[in-house]
Design a protein around this motif. Structure first.
Motif, mmCIF file in Angstrom:
data_model
loop_
_atom_site.group_PDB
_atom_site.id
_atom_site.type_symbol
_atom_site.label_atom_id
_atom_site.label_comp_id
_atom_site.label_asym_id
_atom_site.label_seq_id
_atom_site.Cartn_x
_atom_site.Cartn_y
_atom_site.Cartn_z
ATOM 1 N N GLY A 82 16.398 2.797 -6.611
ATOM 2 C CA GLY A 82 15.642 3.181 -7.802
ATOM 3 C C GLY A 82 14.690 4.340 -7.590
ATOM 4 N N VAL A 83 14.779 4.973 -6.430
ATOM 5 C CA VAL A 83 13.927 6.136 -6.163
ATOM 6 C C VAL A 83 14.820 7.365 -6.065
ATOM 7 N N ASP A 84 14.530 8.368 -6.887
ATOM 8 C CA ASP A 84 15.393 9.559 -6.913
ATOM 9 C C ASP A 84 14.735 10.773 -6.290
ATOM 10 N N ASP A 85 13.466 10.948 -6.588
ATOM 11 C CA ASP A 85 12.791 12.139 -6.083
ATOM 12 C C ASP A 85 12.728 12.106 -4.551
ATOM 13 N N PRO A 86 13.116 13.211 -3.912
ATOM 14 C CA PRO A 86 13.182 13.225 -2.440
ATOM 15 C C PRO A 86 11.829 12.988 -1.767
ATOM 16 N N ILE A 87 10.771 13.506 -2.342
ATOM 17 C CA ILE A 87 9.448 13.258 -1.739
ATOM 18 C C ILE A 87 9.052 11.793 -1.926
ATOM 19 N N ASP A 88 9.342 11.277 -3.110
ATOM 20 C CA ASP A 88 9.077 9.850 -3.326
ATOM 21 C C ASP A 88 9.853 8.990 -2.335
ATOM 22 N N LYS A 89 11.058 9.441 -1.989
ATOM 23 C CA LYS A 89 11.866 8.670 -1.040
ATOM 24 C C LYS A 89 11.158 8.540 0.297
ATOM 25 N N ILE A 90 10.537 9.623 0.728
ATOM 26 C CA ILE A 90 9.833 9.588 2.009
ATOM 27 C C ILE A 90 8.722 8.546 1.983
ATOM 28 N N PHE A 91 7.963 8.571 0.894
ATOM 29 C CA PHE A 91 6.847 7.618 0.841
ATOM 30 C C PHE A 91 7.332 6.193 0.568
ATOM 31 N N ALA A 92 8.492 6.082 -0.079
ATOM 32 C CA ALA A 92 9.079 4.746 -0.273
ATOM 33 C C ALA A 92 9.492 4.155 1.072
ATOM 34 N N LEU A 93 9.990 5.014 1.942
ATOM 35 C CA LEU A 93 10.361 4.556 3.285
ATOM 36 C C LEU A 93 9.132 4.014 4.018
ATOM 37 N N LEU A 94 8.050 4.770 3.948
ATOM 38 C CA LEU A 94 6.814 4.315 4.593
ATOM 39 C C LEU A 94 6.312 3.025 3.954
ATOM 40 N N ALA A 95 6.448 2.943 2.635
ATOM 41 C CA ALA A 95 5.982 1.739 1.941
ATOM 42 C C ALA A 95 6.759 0.506 2.381
ATOM 43 N N GLY A 96 8.013 0.710 2.766
ATOM 44 C CA GLY A 96 8.805 -0.407 3.259
ATOM 45 C C GLY A 96 8.205 -1.022 4.520
ATOM 46 N N TYR A 97 7.799 -0.149 5.449
ATOM 47 C CA TYR A 97 7.168 -0.653 6.672
ATOM 48 C C TYR A 97 5.829 -1.317 6.354
ATOM 49 N N ARG A 98 5.123 -0.729 5.409
ATOM 50 C CA ARG A 98 3.846 -1.319 4.996
ATOM 51 C C ARG A 98 4.054 -2.747 4.508
ATOM 52 N N MET A 99 5.075 -2.909 3.690
ATOM 53 C CA MET A 99 5.363 -4.240 3.142
ATOM 54 C C MET A 99 5.714 -5.223 4.256
ATOM 55 N N HIS A 100 6.538 -4.775 5.198
ATOM 56 C CA HIS A 100 6.868 -5.659 6.309
ATOM 57 C C HIS A 100 5.609 -6.130 7.043
ATOM 58 N N LEU A 101 4.705 -5.191 7.284
ATOM 59 C CA LEU A 101 3.464 -5.568 7.962
ATOM 60 C C LEU A 101 2.717 -6.630 7.158
ATOM 61 N N LEU A 102 2.599 -6.375 5.869
ATOM 62 C CA LEU A 102 1.795 -7.274 5.031
ATOM 63 C C LEU A 102 2.417 -8.655 4.889
ATOM 64 N N THR A 103 3.727 -8.688 4.649
ATOM 65 C CA THR A 103 4.358 -9.976 4.365
ATOM 66 C C THR A 103 4.584 -10.803 5.631
ATOM 67 N N THR A 104 4.375 -10.204 6.807
ATOM 68 C CA THR A 104 4.570 -10.966 8.044
ATOM 69 C C THR A 104 3.277 -11.043 8.859
ATOM 70 N N ASP A 105 2.177 -10.820 8.199
ATOM 71 C CA ASP A 105 0.884 -10.882 8.880
ATOM 72 C C ASP A 105 0.878 -9.990 10.124
ATOM 73 N N PHE A 106 1.396 -8.789 9.959
ATOM 74 C CA PHE A 106 1.399 -7.744 10.997
ATOM 75 C C PHE A 106 2.272 -8.086 12.194
ATOM 76 N N GLN A 107 3.233 -8.967 12.006
ATOM 77 C CA GLN A 107 4.128 -9.291 13.116
ATOM 78 C C GLN A 107 5.282 -8.306 13.219
#
Lengths: 198, 198
Positions: free
Chosen positions: B74-99
């Motif tokens: 659901g992300v089309d803009d190439p710059i948005d894609k970059i930050f979406a990638l980073l947001a994915g790692y952010r989510m992993h950190l948050l949902t696993t208590d930084f594990q």
DNA sequence: GTCTATAGGCTGATAGAC
DNA sequence: GTCTATCAGCCTATAGAC
């Protein structure tokens, strides 16, 4: 609490943890290299993790004499100081065939379920490093936009140092480290030009 | 060469190496969690390191389906894609208590004397990730200065992802991750404004 | 505080029946 | 290919004489 033997153990462990990491360094490694016997080590430290704690406390307490004083020798300009700090890590990578990266960063990613004392000490070490860079940015504050978040930029510079080391070690190629530093340099230049226009 | 059992071992090891790291994960850990018996594992893999190699090959071969497709849904803009990638790692950190940080970065800094196959695979994984980001930058090239070193910027973004995860895990605080991403965002904005002026 | 010897546990890996 | 039983080695940590 302090003694020559205790100090030899810590210095030896600092070096071994830096090169081999914490888990890959055995108590035997520390003993054989330091020429200390098992009984002496366990006289000073309840266990292996307490050696790690002592190592991290030493890094924390000696950031000036152990890192900054040396990196900043003969460097006065605060921005130059920041890049001199990065150049120090670069030199370590080069002169040790990419074996010595950042002693704190290596441990931070290696130890996945850190004891609270260990985690806190790793964090303190990062914060001290960031403090040092932030002090440079504050010293140079007239060259940057007034609303610059200097703390965030200092953390960013730590981030770049750690990430650049990780990639350079993995690629066994200093060029990727240098390209990272170049992009940072470009960012700092852009900020300074932004300030000049305002 | 392939079989359901072999795949279960790899998937289990992928997860365990991600959370606990390579050295802290024992063969027994893999066996008990995957409900596979010792003889089966050693039937498919000569040793523990060969499991690691298979894990790294899987990450390499599945970067699209395992990472990019999901992050870019659901992300089309190439710059948005970059930050979406980073947001994915952010989510992993948050949902696993930084594990769960970055599976590759963790292994890259944990394994100090990597076997050549392992080092090469870690590097390949990094390069694939950088390739993906670089392709976004190429897609958005009209918005950036013409002389921009896109490869260097893509490596820089990997650096920031890795360094930001390291600091966030250590501080157990997502704020430091967010501040790092903010500084990157500011850098990208400055580059784009530079291009607009030219 | 130092030294030697060793305990006790866990690890990666193997043997061999099925 | 699967399963059980087990080995040999290394690791952290301890005991106890000096």
């Amino acid at each position: 609490m302090n003694s020559a033997t205790r100090d030899i153990i810590i210095r030896t462990a600092m070096d071994l943890f830096w090169v081999k990491g914490y888990q890959s360094t055995s108590i035997s490694d520390i003993l054989s290299r330091s020429q200390v016997h098992s009984g002496s080590l366990y006289h000073f430290f309840p266990g292996k993790q307490d050696v790690l704690v002592a190592v991290l406390e030493t890094y924390r307490d000696e950031i000036d004499v152990g890192l900054l004083d040396h990196a900043w020798q003969g460097v006065d300009d605060p921005i130059d100081k920041i890049f001199a700090l990065l150049a120090g890590y670069r030199m370590h990578l080069l002169t040790t065939d990419f074996q010595y990266g950042c002693p704190i960063g290596g441990l931070a990613l290696e130890i996945h379920e850190p004891d609270p004392r260990v985690r806190e000490l790793l964090d303190q070490n990062f914060r001290n490093w960031v403090d040092a860079v932030e002090s440079c940015l504050i010293e140079a504050k007239d060259r940057f936009p007034g609303d610059l978040d200097r703390r965030a930029l200092a953390e960013f510079i730590l981030t770049i140092m750690e990430g650049a080391i990780m990639q350079a070690k993995t690629a066994r190629d200093i060029a990727v480290f240098d390209r990272n530093v170049s992009v940072l340099r470009n960012h700092m230049d852009l900020l300074q030009r932004q300030a000049e226009r305002a």
